[in-house]
Design an enzyme around this catalytic site. Structure first.
Site, PDB file in Angstrom:
ATOM      1  N   ARG A  23      44.033  37.179  52.506  1.00  0.00           N
ATOM      2  CA  ARG A  23      45.266  37.134  53.314  1.00  0.00           C
ATOM      3  C   ARG A  23      45.733  35.712  53.546  1.00  0.00           C
ATOM      4  NH1 ARG A  23      43.781  40.226  58.535  1.00  0.00           N
ATOM      5  NH2 ARG A  23      45.990  40.301  59.023  1.00  0.00           N
TER       6      ARG A  23
ATOM      7  N   LYS B  97      50.861  36.252  66.468  1.00  0.00           N
ATOM      8  CA  LYS B  97      52.280  36.645  66.441  1.00  0.00           C
ATOM      9  C   LYS B  97      52.505  37.974  67.163  1.00  0.00           C
ATOM     10  CE  LYS B  97      52.962  36.848  61.999  1.00  0.00           C
ATOM     11  NZ  LYS B  97      51.617  36.490  61.523  1.00  0.00           N
TER      12      LYS B  97
ATOM     13  N   ARG C 199      57.875  38.053  54.348  1.00  0.00           N
ATOM     14  CA  ARG C 199      56.649  37.324  54.032  1.00  0.00           C
ATOM     15  C   ARG C 199      56.770  36.578  52.715  1.00  0.00           C
ATOM     16  NH1 ARG C 199      52.897  40.645  57.170  1.00  0.00           N
ATOM     17  NH2 ARG C 199      50.777  39.872  57.108  1.00  0.00           N
TER      18      ARG C 199
ATOM     19  N   ARG D 216      39.630  45.742  62.302  1.00  0.00           N
ATOM     20  CA  ARG D 216      40.496  46.151  61.178  1.00  0.00           C
ATOM     21  C   ARG D 216      39.823  45.782  59.866  1.00  0.00           C
ATOM     22  NH1 ARG D 216      46.383  43.660  62.508  1.00  0.00           N
ATOM     23  NH2 ARG D 216      46.201  43.171  60.307  1.00  0.00           N
TER      24      ARG D 216
ATOM     25  N   ARG E  83      38.752  39.263  66.197  1.00  0.00           N
ATOM     26  CA  ARG E  83      39.716  40.219  66.760  1.00  0.00           C
ATOM     27  C   ARG E  83      39.156  41.645  66.717  1.00  0.00           C
ATOM     28  NH1 ARG E  83      45.800  40.176  64.627  1.00  0.00           N
ATOM     29  NH2 ARG E  83      44.904  40.710  62.604  1.00  0.00           N
TER      30      ARG E  83
HETATM   31  P1  AMP Z   1      50.023  42.357  59.372  1.00  0.00           P
HETATM   32  O1  AMP Z   1      49.643  43.303  60.450  1.00  0.00           O
HETATM   33  O2  AMP Z   1      51.407  41.803  59.532  1.00  0.00           O
HETATM   34  O3  AMP Z   1      48.992  41.275  59.162  1.00  0.00           O
HETATM   35  O4  AMP Z   1      50.098  43.207  58.013  1.00  0.00           O
HETATM   36  C1  AMP Z   1      48.940  43.870  57.524  1.00  0.00           C
HETATM   37  C2  AMP Z   1      49.052  44.052  56.027  1.00  0.00           C
HETATM   38  O5  AMP Z   1      50.207  44.845  55.719  1.00  0.00           O
HETATM   39  C3  AMP Z   1      49.238  42.773  55.225  1.00  0.00           C
HETATM   40  O6  AMP Z   1      48.008  42.116  54.953  1.00  0.00           O
HETATM   41  C4  AMP Z   1      49.893  43.323  53.955  1.00  0.00           C
HETATM   42  O7  AMP Z   1      48.940  43.991  53.146  1.00  0.00           O
HETATM   43  C5  AMP Z   1      50.821  44.394  54.514  1.00  0.00           C
HETATM   44  N1  AMP Z   1      52.138  43.828  54.851  1.00  0.00           N
HETATM   45  C6  AMP Z   1      52.733  43.822  56.078  1.00  0.00           C
HETATM   46  N2  AMP Z   1      53.944  43.274  56.022  1.00  0.00           N
HETATM   47  C7  AMP Z   1      54.148  42.903  54.721  1.00  0.00           C
HETATM   48  C8  AMP Z   1      55.200  42.257  54.040  1.00  0.00           C
HETATM   49  N3  AMP Z   1      56.322  41.869  54.678  1.00  0.00           N
HETATM   50  N4  AMP Z   1      55.062  42.032  52.699  1.00  0.00           N
HETATM   51  C9  AMP Z   1      53.951  42.422  52.060  1.00  0.00           C
HETATM   52  N5  AMP Z   1      52.912  43.017  52.652  1.00  0.00           N
HETATM   53  C10 AMP Z   1      52.986  43.271  53.980  1.00  0.00           C
END
Ligand code: AMP
Length: 245
Positions: free
Chosen positions: A203, A41, A120, A192, A159
């Site tokens: 996740r 994404k 989310r 990461r 990644r």
């Molecule tokens: P991402 O880079 O979008 O995969 O986000 C990394 C981490 O940030 C996720 O695994 C969650 O711990 C937290 N996170 C990001 N966006 C959200 C969201 N909308 N709701 C809850 N947790 C989030």
């Protein structure tokens, strides 16, 4: 987003201004990107942002930017959010919703936006609908990227991210020219902590339990557009543009 847009208002909040050299697009696209973590994404958001002139707004990027701050510069809510993130768990809805509401300026921006990683959960989607309704805005589309789980795990575990400019690579699919070094800025690459196997499992479970129901939510609103996320980023991007029409 053109490369001159630093997304400072989104990443740092608190009225931080963005780079004003960013030219206005003819149309403000307002798009949500859905799909499992690691599906690509972020890469698609960057490509779409370049093409449509809208900003790539990722909630994960806000948390990662906060991680670079000293602990005494973090609010208690942000400190607790970073703990959830480290374990691969979703941050509680209210913390994320408050954080986005504080950045309402970015949702009102005439450049439009590509929301990546928010909403989310259905609760977050309802809160976002309320924020958009308040401002009289509507979404143009919700792009839902599909890929089977095995390929998602392969993408996530391979990644590597640049410690400086955040460009992402993949050890097999998009390796850097020099192992462990960013092609763009020469800084070291890292994995990461939430891309490690134990966090990946958490996740993906959170995605299936909490985020996948959003497809039905947006389908009911007539906004959902499915995009096959298999193949090279350029192929996926072409499909995304086709469904946007
Ligand atoms: P991402 O880079 O979008 O995969 O986000 C990394 C981490 O940030 C996720 O695994 C969650 O711990 C937290 N996170 C990001 N966006 C959200 C969201 N909308 N709701 C809850 N947790 C989030």
């Amino acid at each position: 987003m053109s490369s001159s847009n630093d997304r400072a208002a989104w990443l740092h909040g608190n009225g931080t201004p963005c780079d004003s050299n960013h030219t206005l697009p003819e149309r403000a696209w307002r798009i949500i990107l859905l799909g499992a973590p690691g599906i690509g994404k972020g890469t698609q958001a960057e490509m779409l942002a370049q093409c449509l002139g809208s900003c790539h707004l990722s909630t994960g990027d806000i948390f990662r930017a906060a991680k670079c701050l000293a602990p005494d510069q973090l609010s208690p809510a942000m400190r607790s959010a970073l703990g959830y993130m480290q374990r691969g768990e979703l941050v509680p809805n209210q913390i994320v919703i408050d954080m986005v509401a504080e950045r309402m300026r970015c949702l009102n921006c005439l450049h439009g936006f590509l929301l990546d990683g928010f909403p989310r959960t259905v609760e977050q989607a309802r809160a976002l609908d309320a924020l958009m309704d308040d401002q009289g805005h509507r979404f143009d589309a919700v792009l839902s990227f599909d890929l089977d789980t095995e390929q998602v795990i392969e993408r996530l575990s391979g990644r590597r991210t640049c410690s400086q400019c955040k460009t992402t690579f993949h050890i097999k699919g998009k390796p850097p020219k020099v192992e462990g070094v960013c092609d763009k800025c020469g800084a070291p690459l890292y994995q990461r902590e939430d891309d490690r196997p134990d966090a990946i499992a958490v996740r993906l479970r959170a995605y299936h339990d909490s985020t996948a129901p959003l497809e039905a939510y947006y389908e009911q609103q007539g906004l959902l557009r499915r995009v096959d996320a298999g193949g090279a980023p350029a192929e996926v991007f072409k499909r995304a543009l086709t469904v946007l029409g």
